[in-house]
Scaffold this motif. Sequence first.
Motif, PDB file in Angstrom:
ATOM      1  N   CYS A 294       0.846  -1.199   0.000  1.00 38.78           N
ATOM      2  CA  CYS A 294       0.000   0.000   0.000  1.00 38.78           C
ATOM      3  C   CYS A 294       0.884   1.253   0.000  1.00 38.78           C
ATOM      4  CB  CYS A 294      -0.924   0.001   1.186  1.00 38.78           C
ATOM      5  SG  CYS A 294      -1.981   1.486   1.317  1.00 38.78           S
ATOM      6  N   GLU A 295       1.951   1.205   0.765  1.00 34.60           N
ATOM      7  CA  GLU A 295       2.835   2.364   0.880  1.00 34.60           C
ATOM      8  C   GLU A 295       3.648   2.518  -0.415  1.00 34.60           C
ATOM      9  OE1 GLU A 295       4.085   5.704   2.765  1.00 34.60           O
ATOM     10  OE2 GLU A 295       2.619   4.282   3.542  1.00 34.60           O
TER      11      GLU A 295
ATOM     12  N   GLY B  35       0.294   2.045  -3.411  1.00 42.33           N
ATOM     13  CA  GLY B  35      -1.018   2.672  -3.117  1.00 42.33           C
ATOM     14  C   GLY B  35      -2.168   1.717  -3.306  1.00 42.33           C
TER      15      GLY B  35
ATOM     16  N   CYS C 102      -1.262   3.612   6.245  1.00 46.47           N
ATOM     17  CA  CYS C 102      -0.757   3.774   4.872  1.00 46.47           C
ATOM     18  C   CYS C 102      -0.862   5.263   4.456  1.00 46.47           C
ATOM     19  CB  CYS C 102      -1.546   2.899   3.897  1.00 46.47           C
ATOM     20  SG  CYS C 102      -0.923   2.973   2.189  1.00 46.47           S
TER      21      CYS C 102
ATOM     22  N   ALA D 218       1.594   7.435  -2.484  1.00 47.13           N
ATOM     23  CA  ALA D 218       2.409   6.220  -2.595  1.00 47.13           C
ATOM     24  C   ALA D 218       3.797   6.582  -3.128  1.00 47.13           C
ATOM     25  CB  ALA D 218       1.732   5.232  -3.559  1.00 47.13           C
TER      26      ALA D 218
END
Length: 561
Positions: free
Chosen positions: A207-208, A211, A223, A227
Amino acid sequence: MRFIDKLAVLGGAEPALLKLVPTALGQFVQFAFVLLGTALLAVVSMWFALVQGLKINSILALPFAALWGLLILNIDRFLTTSMLSSSSFRRNLQMAVPRFIMAALISTVVSTPLVLKVFESDVNAQMAYYNLQQSQNNKSPLEASAFQKNVDSLQAEVTRLQQVQAGNNGAVVNPIVEEDKKRITELTDLVNQQRPITDEAYRLYQCELNGKGRETLKDPSKCSPTAGPFGPFPQIDADFKKQTQVLSDLESQLQAAREKLQQDSSTATAQQAEALKSAQAAASQQLPVAEAQLASARDQLAQIQNQVNSGTLNDQGILAQLRALFTLGESNPLMGAAHWAVAGLFFMIELLPVLVKLLLNSGPPSLYEQVKKLDGDSLVDEAKVRRNADRRRIEEESKKRRDIEDDMRSREKRLGIKANVYVAGQMEKYLDAALQQWSRHVASTLQHAASSAAASNGATTVPYTPTQRGVPAVPSQAPGGAVPGGVPVVPSQAPGGAVPGGVPVVPSQAPGGAVPGGVPVVPSQAPGGAVPGGVPTASNGANRKPPNAFTNFDITSGSSN
């Protein structure tokens, strides 16, 4: 005696009175049939009781049932014949109550087997149900008994030995294997705990970085909205690698533990195979002994169970039948009413002799009873007459004995008096003869003394003639009442009442009442009542001699030869 007369006697009649009152024959015959009917009912009742209750052979039970019937017949006859008729209701009641109680007890005993026979099928069904229920109830105590526990223990031992013999040694615990299993379980739990953590770190990492997958995160706020490999990404990346390494290490440890378990299990299996062979060899030897012990324990338990069940299922005695009968009456009112109705019927039949006799006694005395009373009074009168006659006879016998005794005593008295008179007369004759001889002796002595005196004085001697018993002819003319020489003429005036030489003239005044030589003048005063020579002077003297005892008396010497 005719058969009908014997029936009448059985009914309580007396043959002698029945001849006087022949009209009473029918009543006593009817009463005899009543007694025979109750006795026959008693025979049937006892036969049922012996056959069904005591399980005695039906043929062997007949003599005992017949004896019971005779006993009931005798008791009923005694109870009825001893109830005498009376005009007093109270007296009739006093005689009837104890007999009624005795008859009621007999009726209860006699009627019970008959009632059981009437309801036999219902009673048997109730007994079977009750016995089966009791048999089931008896299993619970046996299951908790020491016998059952012994059987269960032996059964478990036999089962174990059979499994060992079949190759199943049971759960043999190996400590190393168990430790390996425990370690694998712990590692598996750690892996299962670490995997969700590593998966969460991976989703946060994606997610980081891209995204994507924000919605799959447990906490989406961790998160960043933007991103890319900047911001908190390095930290998230480091945490992801760290959690991945932890999971990898745990899985490696788990794999190593599994391999170790496999190795240890193989070693343990080889060891267990050797132990199983030894256990199988031992089980082959122990199993027959254990099976024999188990069979013996089962037989003992089965024997006890059979005894209990047999005693319960075969409980068909009198008490069991009565219990079943009353249980039916309690559970079924109609059956209870029928039971008491039939029992009451047999009860009344057995009470019939006493009831009939009580009813007969409640009325006026019959002709037979009146004649019987007169006959009894006649017997009493005859007994009184015999008693009075016996008493008179005894009194007459007693009076006759008394008269005989009185006459005997009177005759003995007269004979005694006559004997005394005769003896006294004879003794008087003896005394007279003795006194005459003594008198002549004294006279001769006196004559000789007087002659001697006259010769010395030159006087003429006067002849002296004594009277009977030696008394001088003219005592009063003698100077001083004595003849020459100082011999007293009157004996009472002589000193000491005696003539010279101490010879007494009056025998009663002589010392000892005796003449010279100890001859007694008065026989009653003589020692021993005897004259010289032992001749008795009284009727009670001894050594009595005839009257010539003095015929040899010497006058000159005054003694007898």
